[in-house]
Structure formats: C-alpha cells, structure tokens
Design a protein around this motif. Sequence first.
Motif, PDB file in Angstrom:
ATOM      1  N   VAL A   1       0.886  -1.236   0.297  1.00  0.00           N
ATOM      2  CA  VAL A   1      -0.191   0.160   0.563  1.00  0.00           C
ATOM      3  C   VAL A   1       0.979   1.414  -0.270  1.00  0.00           C
ATOM      4  O   VAL A   1       1.560   1.244   0.979  1.00  0.00           O
ATOM      5  CB  VAL A   1      -0.934  -0.086   1.264  1.00  0.00           C
ATOM      6  N   SER A   2       0.719   2.456  -0.972  1.00  0.00           N
ATOM      7  CA  SER A   2       0.700   3.445  -0.826  1.00  0.00           C
ATOM      8  C   SER A   2       0.481   4.188  -1.405  1.00  0.00           C
ATOM      9  O   SER A   2      -1.296   3.992  -1.613  1.00  0.00           O
ATOM     10  CB  SER A   2       2.505   3.721  -1.999  1.00  0.00           C
ATOM     11  N   LYS A   3       0.314   5.881  -1.077  1.00  0.00           N
ATOM     12  CA  LYS A   3      -0.401   7.112  -1.684  1.00  0.00           C
ATOM     13  C   LYS A   3      -1.557   7.165  -1.137  1.00  0.00           C
ATOM     14  O   LYS A   3      -2.377   7.536  -1.262  1.00  0.00           O
ATOM     15  CB  LYS A   3      -0.889   6.846  -3.161  1.00  0.00           C
ATOM     16  N   VAL A   4      -1.471   6.486   0.198  1.00  0.00           N
ATOM     17  CA  VAL A   4      -2.907   6.694   1.160  1.00  0.00           C
ATOM     18  C   VAL A   4      -2.702   7.211   2.631  1.00  0.00           C
ATOM     19  O   VAL A   4      -1.605   7.268   3.129  1.00  0.00           O
ATOM     20  CB  VAL A   4      -2.856   5.064   0.997  1.00  0.00           C
ATOM     21  N   ALA A   5      -3.464   8.555   2.785  1.00  0.00           N
ATOM     22  CA  ALA A   5      -3.264   8.848   3.899  1.00  0.00           C
ATOM     23  C   ALA A   5      -4.038   8.343   5.239  1.00  0.00           C
ATOM     24  O   ALA A   5      -3.550   8.211   6.478  1.00  0.00           O
ATOM     25  CB  ALA A   5      -3.773  10.438   3.924  1.00  0.00           C
ATOM     26  N   ASP A   6      -5.010   7.138   4.945  1.00  0.00           N
ATOM     27  CA  ASP A   6      -5.639   6.456   6.118  1.00  0.00           C
ATOM     28  C   ASP A   6      -5.796   5.276   6.021  1.00  0.00           C
ATOM     29  O   ASP A   6      -6.555   5.316   4.626  1.00  0.00           O
ATOM     30  CB  ASP A   6      -6.378   7.133   6.859  1.00  0.00           C
ATOM     31  N   ALA A   7      -4.994   4.101   6.494  1.00  0.00           N
ATOM     32  CA  ALA A   7      -6.035   2.855   6.292  1.00  0.00           C
ATOM     33  C   ALA A   7      -6.246   2.170   7.217  1.00  0.00           C
ATOM     34  O   ALA A   7      -5.131   1.900   8.269  1.00  0.00           O
ATOM     35  CB  ALA A   7      -4.232   1.652   5.030  1.00  0.00           C
ATOM     36  N   HIS A   8      -6.566   1.286   7.003  1.00  0.00           N
ATOM     37  CA  HIS A   8      -7.668   0.471   8.465  1.00  0.00           C
ATOM     38  C   HIS A   8      -7.842  -0.816   7.625  1.00  0.00           C
ATOM     39  O   HIS A   8      -8.595  -1.505   7.095  1.00  0.00           O
ATOM     40  CB  HIS A   8      -8.936   0.913   8.755  1.00  0.00           C
ATOM     41  N   ILE A   9      -6.761  -2.117   8.441  1.00  0.00           N
ATOM     42  CA  ILE A   9      -7.190  -2.987   7.807  1.00  0.00           C
ATOM     43  C   ILE A   9      -7.415  -4.143   8.603  1.00  0.00           C
ATOM     44  O   ILE A   9      -6.923  -4.019   9.696  1.00  0.00           O
ATOM     45  CB  ILE A   9      -5.435  -4.016   7.962  1.00  0.00           C
ATOM     46  N   ALA A  10      -7.956  -5.230   7.969  1.00  0.00           N
ATOM     47  CA  ALA A  10      -8.426  -6.556   8.553  1.00  0.00           C
ATOM     48  C   ALA A  10      -8.338  -7.654   7.846  1.00  0.00           C
ATOM     49  O   ALA A  10      -9.100  -7.900   6.553  1.00  0.00           O
ATOM     50  CB  ALA A  10     -10.310  -6.709   9.358  1.00  0.00           C
ATOM     51  N   ALA A  11      -7.217  -8.332   8.727  1.00  0.00           N
ATOM     52  CA  ALA A  11      -6.283  -9.091   7.310  1.00  0.00           C
ATOM     53  C   ALA A  11      -5.705 -10.029   8.302  1.00  0.00           C
ATOM     54  O   ALA A  11      -4.659  -9.751   8.221  1.00  0.00           O
ATOM     55  CB  ALA A  11      -5.751  -8.484   6.343  1.00  0.00           C
ATOM     56  N   PRO A  12      -6.455 -11.001   9.162  1.00  0.00           N
ATOM     57  CA  PRO A  12      -5.737 -12.034   9.676  1.00  0.00           C
ATOM     58  C   PRO A  12      -4.651 -12.884   9.341  1.00  0.00           C
ATOM     59  O   PRO A  12      -4.026 -13.692   9.775  1.00  0.00           O
ATOM     60  CB  PRO A  12      -6.978 -13.081  10.279  1.00  0.00           C
ATOM     61  N   ASN A  13      -4.396 -13.034   8.060  1.00  0.00           N
ATOM     62  CA  ASN A  13      -3.519 -13.736   7.196  1.00  0.00           C
ATOM     63  C   ASN A  13      -2.739 -13.866   6.804  1.00  0.00           C
ATOM     64  O   ASN A  13      -1.856 -14.292   5.683  1.00  0.00           O
ATOM     65  CB  ASN A  13      -4.564 -14.750   6.284  1.00  0.00           C
TER      66      ASN A  13
ATOM     67  N   VAL B   1      -1.354   3.898   9.164  1.00  0.00           N
ATOM     68  CA  VAL B   1      -1.914   2.535   8.741  1.00  0.00           C
ATOM     69  C   VAL B   1      -2.300   1.352  10.272  1.00  0.00           C
ATOM     70  O   VAL B   1      -1.592   1.723  11.441  1.00  0.00           O
ATOM     71  CB  VAL B   1      -0.753   1.928   8.290  1.00  0.00           C
ATOM     72  N   VAL B   2      -3.118   1.364  10.636  1.00  0.00           N
ATOM     73  CA  VAL B   2      -3.745   0.721  11.694  1.00  0.00           C
ATOM     74  C   VAL B   2      -4.910  -0.994  11.195  1.00  0.00           C
ATOM     75  O   VAL B   2      -5.325  -1.002   9.991  1.00  0.00           O
ATOM     76  CB  VAL B   2      -5.060   1.253  12.665  1.00  0.00           C
ATOM     77  N   PHE B   3      -4.353  -1.921  11.814  1.00  0.00           N
ATOM     78  CA  PHE B   3      -4.230  -3.284  11.798  1.00  0.00           C
ATOM     79  C   PHE B   3      -5.407  -3.548  12.398  1.00  0.00           C
ATOM     80  O   PHE B   3      -4.822  -4.050  13.790  1.00  0.00           O
ATOM     81  CB  PHE B   3      -2.818  -4.253  11.255  1.00  0.00           C
TER      82      PHE B   3
END
Length: 486
Positions: free
Chosen positions: A260-272, A283-285
């Motif tokens: 991921v790039s070019k993004v100001a704010d990212a929220h990610i739900a990806a357990p694998n 970035v928040v996982f």
Amino acid sequence: MLSRTTIAEMEDRRRQPGGGKDRISGLPDELLHDILRRLHSTPAAARTSALSRRWRRVWARSPDLVFGDDLRRGVEGGGTSFLDSLDAALAAYSDDPAVHVDSLKITVPRRCGENVPAPRVAPWLRFASRRLAGAFYLSVPYQPWPRVNFEDDELELLPCEGATKIELQLGSRFLLRIPQAGTFEALSDLEIRLATMDGRELTFLVSSQCPRLRNLTLVVHLLAASDVALCSATLRSLVFHVRNTLRLDIAAPMLENLDVSKVADAHIAAPNLGDVALSSTDVVFADAARHLRRLAFRQCSALAPLMRRFDSVNTLQLETPKGLGSYKTFLDGTNYLPKCEILSVSSLWVCNHAFKPSLIHLLRRCNGIRRLHLLFKFPSMNPNCSSDCPCRLRESPMTNRIILDSLQGIEIHVLRGSAKKFVEFLEQLLSNIWSTTKLIKLKSVEMNIMCHGSPLSDQLCKKISELCPPNVRIKSNVFPEGFTRD
C-alpha cells in the motif's frame, strides 16, 4: 517457430507444379490452431489464408489473438495502419457466438502516438466482453499525470463473465468507468495501471462485481479525493498505489500479500497477512497476525506503532531518511524493532549522510540478525551536504560496541556510480561496522555492483578484499549491462 518467411515458402511450394500434396491443410483445426499460435501474431496468422481455401476459416476461429507483439520485436508496421488492421481483424473474427477467445493480447506500439482516442479503444473492450473466455491484456501508450479534461476519453470496462485474467495499461488520459450492471464472475486476476477511476466505482468493482478475485494490482489516480473500501472473501494479494485516496478500508480474511502507498489513512482487517509493504502515513491493523514473513517500510512516518504491532518478521526492510527532521523521526520510530532474521536497509537518496548512522542505530536494535542486506545508489557520499545533514550532529550513534553474535553474511547491492567512489564509500562503511560491532559467525560478504563504465579492476577488487577480516570470504559480482532493479 513459424515466421512470415516460412508462410511465404509454403505458399510458393503450393503454387509450383509438382510441389507436393498439401498435407498440412488436412490436419484437424486443433493442430492448425497450435501451428498459428506459434506465430505470436494474429495479423501473420490471417495471412495464412492465402495458402488455400482451407486456411481461410482457420485463423478466424483461433483461440488466441495477439496484436502488436511482432511490432515490439522490430517488425515493420505501426501507426494508423496497425489500428486499422486490428479493427479489421476483430471485425472479421468468427461471427459464431459459440466461438470464444482463450486469450486476447493487444499491445499498441508507441509509433501510434500517445493520443489513441477512446473511440478506437472502446470496441476492443466490447469485443473482450462478448467473446473472451480467458485472459485479456491491453497496453496503450500513456501520458504522465495529471489530466483534468476527460470529455472525449471515457472508457467503460464492460462486464465479462468469461474473463479469468485482465491486465490494462491505459494511460492517465483515460477515465475508466465501471458500469453498475453485470459481473466478472470468473475473474481471478485484475491489474489496472495508469488510468483514472472514480473511487465509488472502484469500491463497487472489487467488492461486488468480482466474487472470485484473488490477485489485484491498482496503480491509478482517483478522479476526486475520496475513500475506498475493499471487501473480498477471496482476495489473496493486493497492490494498492492509488493517488487521491483519503482513507482505505480493507476487509479480506484470505489476504496474504499487501502493498500500500499513496494513502493518507488505512484500516486493515486481514488475519492471514504474511507479507506487508507500506508507505502510508497512518496505518491501523485491526486484525492481523503477530508474525510476518516480510515487513517493508518506504519512508513511512508513523513507524513506532507499526513496529510494536508485530513481534517478529523473517525479513525487515527499511529505507533510511532524508534530512534532519525525518532522521530524528526515523530514530524515534525504530527504537523498538520486531525480532528479525534478515535486516535490509536501503538508501535511495542522493547525498544521504543519514545512511551510516541510521544503519548503526538499527544494528544496535537487531543484534539477533543472521543476514544484513544493504542497497544504495550513488552519489550517496557528497561532501557538500546540507546544514541539517545528520552527519553534522554532535551526538553520534556510532558509540558503544555492538554484538552481532548471529550474523553470518552481508550482502551489498550498489546501483549506479563509479567503481572508485563505491570502494571509497565501502571502505568507510565497513570500517565503521568492524569498529563498532563484534562479529563471531560472519563468514561472507557478497557485493553486487552496477557501476558506470568498465567492471571493477583487479586493483579495486584486491582493495575490497583487504577491507574484511581474513576469515571472511569475499564474493564480488558486477551486474550485467542493462540491469535494472525496482
């Protein structure tokens, strides 16, 4: 491989008295299609219709259509003639709706110019939508961003239920619209580069129209600054370099690889997740594993919370900062590092005197690493540094001895620069490492070098060998001419 010369020879033989019985034309269509496929050019396959009446319908039912590859290899042609030939070939293709295309590849040569209009491109997308039952590749010469007027450059990516793979390189002048009706039922791989898209349409495409999508690459520009939300139960790999994205939300339980790039704010739900590369501001996982195979940061400002989010990684990749302000932020953000086996540090900035102090700072916090990878470009050592250069700081992170009792090898990759400057820089770098670290298991130093001009001389190679202790084996390779590394 068949060539145009081979086709001409076959035709001459057929026309000569006593030239022999035409045994090839008696073969089943499946075998003839395999012969034509080896031409890697649909226009060349169409010219085989001159051989006999039997061949006139063979190419028009071929499962593979390829346009433009022969021009990329230097064959004559191109310009308007290429576009006209392409349109004519698609129009002449079998009108039997039961005949599907397994693969359609269109590579518009640059000699056609950078202004191939949307009305010329749109029929190609319609053909793919109606006839494709496999892979579709389309590349059009592009212009650099930004583009503000799209009145005559709108294209529709029409739903194609039979497409399994779509790769589009369209150029920033095209605004790619996504119709709300229809789906891409069989699509597993989607790649869109350089086009401009609407954020809501992009969200709808990925989250609602591609139920079997596994691999997604987006290198595009949003028409207006907006949020993007990607929800997919099947997605395994995502490359998201989308300019003008305000907030990115990802919900993908099967996602393993993320870039991921070019993004100001990212929220990610990806357990694998197992492989992560970031250059986003925040970035928040919300849901992710504590261990990763690879974690890479490219000039990411919010390092500290991300470093503490993961306990261990196999490979940790970091870019050294530029300037005093970002240097101090980098030091604060990397005071804690997850446990790693391979530490990779790169310096891609010109005149970057932060490379050496940043490296020593990282080594002090990664004393359990087994391998150290270094990558930098020249000129990286310029005596005329700026007033806020980290090398001017009174406090130096070079103090105190570092114990790297697990380090077994160092790899040094040098891109660009003169051989002499490389050796000078390497001498300073390694002398700092030897003087500040205690190395017990180090066995090898491998250097891959791409220098301007001739390869390293025997004298310079000998000098490099003298930079390391006698128990360390030196392996030096010079990258071949034309080598590139992204």
